[in-house]
Design a protein around this motif. Structure first.
Motif, PDB file in Angstrom:
ATOM      1  N   ARG A   2      -0.169  34.040  18.351  1.00 18.65           N
ATOM      2  CA  ARG A   2      -0.326  33.010  19.372  1.00 18.65           C
ATOM      3  C   ARG A   2       0.589  33.309  20.555  1.00 18.65           C
ATOM      4  O   ARG A   2       1.752  33.647  20.381  1.00 18.65           O
ATOM      5  CB  ARG A   2      -0.006  31.658  18.751  1.00 18.65           C
ATOM      6  N   THR A   3       0.074  33.180  21.777  1.00 19.74           N
ATOM      7  CA  THR A   3       0.891  33.428  22.964  1.00 19.74           C
ATOM      8  C   THR A   3       1.304  32.152  23.674  1.00 19.74           C
ATOM      9  O   THR A   3       2.277  32.148  24.410  1.00 19.74           O
ATOM     10  CB  THR A   3       0.130  34.323  23.961  1.00 19.74           C
ATOM     11  N   GLU A   4       0.564  31.066  23.467  1.00 17.04           N
ATOM     12  CA  GLU A   4       0.899  29.797  24.117  1.00 17.04           C
ATOM     13  C   GLU A   4       1.334  28.771  23.062  1.00 17.04           C
ATOM     14  O   GLU A   4       0.892  28.812  21.917  1.00 17.04           O
ATOM     15  CB  GLU A   4      -0.278  29.250  24.928  1.00 17.04           C
ATOM     16  N   PRO A   5       2.217  27.853  23.436  1.00 19.28           N
ATOM     17  CA  PRO A   5       2.668  26.831  22.476  1.00 19.28           C
ATOM     18  C   PRO A   5       1.541  25.861  22.144  1.00 19.28           C
ATOM     19  O   PRO A   5       0.598  25.685  22.906  1.00 19.28           O
ATOM     20  CB  PRO A   5       3.812  26.119  23.203  1.00 19.28           C
ATOM     21  N   THR A   6       1.665  25.246  21.008  1.00 20.31           N
ATOM     22  CA  THR A   6       0.665  24.272  20.569  1.00 20.31           C
ATOM     23  C   THR A   6       1.358  22.982  20.155  1.00 20.31           C
ATOM     24  O   THR A   6       2.504  23.013  19.694  1.00 20.31           O
ATOM     25  CB  THR A   6      -0.182  24.840  19.420  1.00 20.31           C
ATOM     26  N   TRP A   7       0.688  21.879  20.307  1.00 21.70           N
ATOM     27  CA  TRP A   7       1.256  20.575  19.953  1.00 21.70           C
ATOM     28  C   TRP A   7       1.294  20.374  18.453  1.00 21.70           C
ATOM     29  O   TRP A   7       2.030  19.526  17.954  1.00 21.70           O
ATOM     30  CB  TRP A   7       0.433  19.456  20.608  1.00 21.70           C
ATOM     31  N   ARG A   8       0.523  21.156  17.695  1.00 21.70           N
ATOM     32  CA  ARG A   8       0.415  20.938  16.254  1.00 21.70           C
ATOM     33  C   ARG A   8       1.719  21.212  15.499  1.00 21.70           C
ATOM     34  O   ARG A   8       2.008  20.567  14.503  1.00 21.70           O
ATOM     35  CB  ARG A   8      -0.703  21.790  15.672  1.00 21.70           C
ATOM     36  N   ILE A   9       2.510  22.167  15.968  1.00 21.44           N
ATOM     37  CA  ILE A   9       3.720  22.520  15.227  1.00 21.44           C
ATOM     38  C   ILE A   9       4.770  21.410  15.290  1.00 21.44           C
ATOM     39  O   ILE A   9       5.227  20.947  14.243  1.00 21.44           O
ATOM     40  CB  ILE A   9       4.258  23.890  15.677  1.00 21.44           C
ATOM     41  N   PRO A  10       5.187  20.940  16.466  1.00 22.44           N
ATOM     42  CA  PRO A  10       6.176  19.846  16.458  1.00 22.44           C
ATOM     43  C   PRO A  10       5.622  18.564  15.829  1.00 22.44           C
ATOM     44  O   PRO A  10       6.335  17.859  15.110  1.00 22.44           O
ATOM     45  CB  PRO A  10       6.533  19.643  17.926  1.00 22.44           C
ATOM     46  N   PHE A  11       4.345  18.278  16.070  1.00 25.69           N
ATOM     47  CA  PHE A  11       3.732  17.111  15.460  1.00 25.69           C
ATOM     48  C   PHE A  11       3.695  17.254  13.941  1.00 25.69           C
ATOM     49  O   PHE A  11       3.998  16.316  13.204  1.00 25.69           O
ATOM     50  CB  PHE A  11       2.305  16.915  16.003  1.00 25.69           C
ATOM     51  N   GLY A  12       3.359  18.440  13.467  1.00 23.52           N
ATOM     52  CA  GLY A  12       3.302  18.690  12.033  1.00 23.52           C
ATOM     53  C   GLY A  12       4.658  18.587  11.368  1.00 23.52           C
ATOM     54  O   GLY A  12       4.788  18.050  10.267  1.00 23.52           O
ATOM     55  N   VAL A  13       5.692  19.086  12.025  1.00 20.43           N
ATOM     56  CA  VAL A  13       7.044  18.996  11.466  1.00 20.43           C
ATOM     57  C   VAL A  13       7.478  17.540  11.367  1.00 20.43           C
ATOM     58  O   VAL A  13       8.022  17.112  10.345  1.00 20.43           O
ATOM     59  CB  VAL A  13       8.040  19.826  12.306  1.00 20.43           C
ATOM     60  N   LEU A  14       7.245  16.771  12.416  1.00 17.78           N
ATOM     61  CA  LEU A  14       7.590  15.343  12.377  1.00 17.78           C
ATOM     62  C   LEU A  14       6.796  14.616  11.293  1.00 17.78           C
ATOM     63  O   LEU A  14       7.353  13.797  10.547  1.00 17.78           O
ATOM     64  CB  LEU A  14       7.335  14.691  13.737  1.00 17.78           C
ATOM     65  N   LEU A  15       5.517  14.911  11.197  1.00 16.38           N
ATOM     66  CA  LEU A  15       4.678  14.281  10.179  1.00 16.38           C
ATOM     67  C   LEU A  15       5.145  14.658   8.775  1.00 16.38           C
ATOM     68  O   LEU A  15       5.190  13.810   7.879  1.00 16.38           O
ATOM     69  CB  LEU A  15       3.220  14.680  10.383  1.00 16.38           C
ATOM     70  N   LEU A  16       5.534  15.905   8.592  1.00 18.68           N
ATOM     71  CA  LEU A  16       6.034  16.357   7.297  1.00 18.68           C
ATOM     72  C   LEU A  16       7.334  15.639   6.932  1.00 18.68           C
ATOM     73  O   LEU A  16       7.505  15.198   5.797  1.00 18.68           O
ATOM     74  CB  LEU A  16       6.238  17.871   7.314  1.00 18.68           C
ATOM     75  N   ILE A  17       8.231  15.487   7.878  1.00 17.42           N
ATOM     76  CA  ILE A  17       9.497  14.775   7.624  1.00 17.42           C
ATOM     77  C   ILE A  17       9.223  13.326   7.260  1.00 17.42           C
ATOM     78  O   ILE A  17       9.802  12.791   6.302  1.00 17.42           O
ATOM     79  CB  ILE A  17      10.427  14.882   8.839  1.00 17.42           C
ATOM     80  N   ALA A  19       6.400  12.014   6.047  1.00 16.00           N
ATOM     81  CA  ALA A  19       5.690  11.928   4.772  1.00 16.00           C
ATOM     82  C   ALA A  19       6.626  12.191   3.591  1.00 16.00           C
ATOM     83  O   ALA A  19       6.572  11.480   2.575  1.00 16.00           O
ATOM     84  CB  ALA A  19       4.527  12.913   4.757  1.00 16.00           C
ATOM     85  N   LEU A  20       7.483  13.188   3.699  1.00 12.08           N
ATOM     86  CA  LEU A  20       8.410  13.481   2.604  1.00 12.08           C
ATOM     87  C   LEU A  20       9.442  12.383   2.422  1.00 12.08           C
ATOM     88  O   LEU A  20       9.826  12.073   1.291  1.00 12.08           O
ATOM     89  CB  LEU A  20       9.100  14.828   2.838  1.00 12.08           C
ATOM     90  N   THR A  21       9.877  11.774   3.504  1.00 12.49           N
ATOM     91  CA  THR A  21      10.806  10.642   3.404  1.00 12.49           C
ATOM     92  C   THR A  21      10.141   9.471   2.703  1.00 12.49           C
ATOM     93  O   THR A  21      10.734   8.848   1.808  1.00 12.49           O
ATOM     94  CB  THR A  21      11.302  10.231   4.798  1.00 12.49           C
ATOM     95  N   ALA A  22       8.908   9.166   3.094  1.00 16.17           N
ATOM     96  CA  ALA A  22       8.181   8.072   2.449  1.00 16.17           C
ATOM     97  C   ALA A  22       7.953   8.371   0.969  1.00 16.17           C
ATOM     98  O   ALA A  22       8.144   7.493   0.112  1.00 16.17           O
ATOM     99  CB  ALA A  22       6.847   7.846   3.157  1.00 16.17           C
ATOM    100  N   TYR A  23       7.571   9.598   0.644  1.00 17.89           N
ATOM    101  CA  TYR A  23       7.351   9.996  -0.748  1.00 17.89           C
ATOM    102  C   TYR A  23       8.642   9.841  -1.547  1.00 17.89           C
ATOM    103  O   TYR A  23       8.645   9.285  -2.645  1.00 17.89           O
ATOM    104  CB  TYR A  23       6.843  11.438  -0.786  1.00 17.89           C
ATOM    105  N   ALA A  24       9.748  10.327  -1.005  1.00 23.82           N
ATOM    106  CA  ALA A  24      11.031  10.233  -1.705  1.00 23.82           C
ATOM    107  C   ALA A  24      11.458   8.783  -1.908  1.00 23.82           C
ATOM    108  O   ALA A  24      11.976   8.423  -2.975  1.00 23.82           O
ATOM    109  CB  ALA A  24      12.105  10.986  -0.918  1.00 23.82           C
ATOM    110  N   LEU A  25      11.236   7.947  -0.910  1.00 21.96           N
ATOM    111  CA  LEU A  25      11.599   6.531  -1.047  1.00 21.96           C
ATOM    112  C   LEU A  25      10.756   5.836  -2.109  1.00 21.96           C
ATOM    113  O   LEU A  25      11.270   5.031  -2.892  1.00 21.96           O
ATOM    114  CB  LEU A  25      11.466   5.814   0.295  1.00 21.96           C
ATOM    115  N   VAL A  26       9.483   6.137  -2.158  1.00 26.13           N
ATOM    116  CA  VAL A  26       8.606   5.544  -3.181  1.00 26.13           C
ATOM    117  C   VAL A  26       9.034   6.001  -4.569  1.00 26.13           C
ATOM    118  O   VAL A  26       9.141   5.188  -5.497  1.00 26.13           O
ATOM    119  CB  VAL A  26       7.119   5.902  -2.907  1.00 26.13           C
ATOM    120  N   ILE A  27       9.309   7.284  -4.704  1.00 32.03           N
ATOM    121  CA  ILE A  27       9.753   7.812  -6.004  1.00 32.03           C
ATOM    122  C   ILE A  27      11.081   7.178  -6.403  1.00 32.03           C
ATOM    123  O   ILE A  27      11.253   6.730  -7.544  1.00 32.03           O
ATOM    124  CB  ILE A  27       9.869   9.351  -5.959  1.00 32.03           C
TER     125      ILE A  27
END
Length: 71
Positions: A2-17, A19-27
């Motif tokens: 890839r030569t140009e930046p994409t919005w999916r990477i920062p959005f995906g990292v935030l979404l992953l954080i 989701a994992l926080t919510a999963y950990a809190l539920v557990i």
């Protein structure tokens, strides 16, 4: 490559954080009530399984972050 930046990477990292926080809190909130009286060896197995379960959808999610496709 890839030569140009994409919005999916920062959005995906935030979404992953989030989701994992919510999963950990539920557990952390509900699992101890369910298995608190079990033998420590069985509790260890349950927590190991729950600690690995979140990895199942990770491959498709990372593929989407990198390419925009989950295939």
């Amino acid at each position: 490559m890839r030569t140009e930046p994409t919005w999916r990477i920062p959005f995906g990292v935030l979404l992953l954080i989030i989701a994992l926080t919510a999963y950990a809190l539920v557990i952390a909130r509900y699992v101890p009530e369910l298995i608190g009286g079990w033998h420590a060896a069985f509790q260890t197995v349950v927590y190991l399984i729950l600690g690995l379960v979140w990895l199942l959808p990770l491959k498709r999610f990372l593929l989407w972050m990198e390419s925009g496709s989950s295939k």
